[in-house]
Design an enzyme around this catalytic site. Sequence first.
Site, PDB file in Angstrom:
ATOM      1  CG  HIS A 193      21.923  35.513  39.113  1.00 46.61           C
ATOM      2  ND1 HIS A 193      20.706  35.195  39.682  1.00 46.61           N
ATOM      3  CD2 HIS A 193      22.731  34.447  39.355  1.00 46.61           C
ATOM      4  CE1 HIS A 193      20.768  33.989  40.217  1.00 46.61           C
ATOM      5  NE2 HIS A 193      21.986  33.518  40.042  1.00 46.61           N
ATOM      6  CB  SER A 246      19.212  32.281  43.993  1.00 47.34           C
ATOM      7  OG  SER A 246      18.693  31.763  42.799  1.00 47.34           O
ATOM      8  CB  ALA A 286      16.398  35.051  45.326  1.00 52.53           C
ATOM      9  CG  ASN A 302      16.069  42.482  42.644  1.00 55.36           C
ATOM     10  OD1 ASN A 302      16.035  41.267  42.860  1.00 55.36           O
ATOM     11  ND2 ASN A 302      15.351  43.049  41.700  1.00 55.36           N
ATOM     12  CE1 TYR A 330      17.503  30.018  34.832  1.00 57.73           C
ATOM     13  CE2 TYR A 330      15.553  30.938  35.870  1.00 57.73           C
ATOM     14  CZ  TYR A 330      16.853  30.491  35.951  1.00 57.73           C
ATOM     15  OH  TYR A 330      17.504  30.511  37.159  1.00 57.73           O
ATOM     16  CD  GLU A 331      18.032  25.328  35.363  1.00 53.33           C
ATOM     17  OE1 GLU A 331      19.077  24.649  35.406  1.00 53.33           O
ATOM     18  OE2 GLU A 331      17.170  25.330  36.271  1.00 53.33           O
ATOM     19  CG  HIS A 355      20.351  27.024  42.102  1.00 49.03           C
ATOM     20  ND1 HIS A 355      19.093  26.656  42.522  1.00 49.03           N
ATOM     21  CD2 HIS A 355      20.301  28.366  41.910  1.00 49.03           C
ATOM     22  CE1 HIS A 355      18.314  27.724  42.568  1.00 49.03           C
ATOM     23  NE2 HIS A 355      19.032  28.777  42.203  1.00 49.03           N
ATOM     24  CG  HIS A 365      14.948  27.927  37.544  1.00 53.43           C
ATOM     25  ND1 HIS A 365      16.113  27.311  37.970  1.00 53.43           N
ATOM     26  CD2 HIS A 365      14.564  28.758  38.546  1.00 53.43           C
ATOM     27  CE1 HIS A 365      16.414  27.769  39.190  1.00 53.43           C
ATOM     28  NE2 HIS A 365      15.495  28.638  39.556  1.00 53.43           N
ATOM     29  CG  MET A 397      12.782  34.312  36.895  1.00 50.78           C
ATOM     30  SD  MET A 397      14.383  34.539  36.079  1.00 50.78           S
ATOM     31  CE  MET A 397      14.411  36.340  35.877  1.00 50.78           C
ATOM     32  CB  SER A 398      11.686  29.295  41.123  1.00 51.63           C
ATOM     33  OG  SER A 398      11.692  30.092  42.306  1.00 51.63           O
TER      34      SER A 398
END
Length: 297
Positions: A259, A35, A118, A245, A90-91, A66, A88, A221-222
Amino acid sequence: MAEDKRFTFEDYEEIRNFLQGKTKCRPKILIICGSGLGGLADRLEDSYKIVYEDIPKFPVSTVKGHVGQLVFGKLGDKEVVCMQGRFHLYEGYPAWKVAIPIRVMSLMGVKTVIVTNAAGGINRSYNVGDFMMIKDHINMMGMTGGNPLMGPNDERFGPRFPPMSKAYDRTMREQASDIAKELGLGRLIRDGVYCSLSGPSFETPAELRFLQTIGADAVGMSTCPEVVVAKHCGLRVFGMSLITNKCILDYDNDEEANHEEVLETGRQRASDMQNLIARLVERMSNSEKINNGNGVI
């Protein structure tokens, strides 16, 4: 999204043949841009871009930050391909589909995968903007039924039970740390364990405390599905997280992860990360062999 029928070896060959028909570039290095970090692809010379939607049977990226394309070209004297946008769970994609590009690129001749992401900093000594060289991972998705290698195994890609004890190449990690020091970024370098969750919700304080207890330094998440498949295919892997973060483990903290914060930190540190990765690629020998964790082959 329902579980799609898994690809056959011939499906991967079809995608490989399509790409080879579009470009004369035969990359040995795949760079997966996380990201806000896709700008590295803009540095490629003699580049050729193919948007994901134009590639038969290929997934598409739906995440802000992306771009969603492959960029073939040269970084220095090395032929590389960059993924501007990854996929991902989550997609709605199953884990095996997230890692489709890895198998396709292994068939194209890629030998090394550089994966960036990230991530949120769980380790309290980490600061926003730090670079964490990934020395190991906790594949929480895989541990809970989302391993991309589940299902029938095709020995043409790799063994049924591939080892993951040395998933990330130590030599490349050491080289990257040396380069960071040369670039004046030594103070930002961390060496840690990345944990991958499915998302898309950010973690609760209780979940983060659990991850801290089991040894995670950063969370995202990846990455893990791609790395597992890369090692299955016998590829060398270097991974690096940009800490975008600080994770919130304190119940009295009124801040919330978002995000936009991730993308903003990516923009601020993009140039430094690009310089580091570019120099790492520059130093790779064209004749370097693969370290599969059991010695050089």
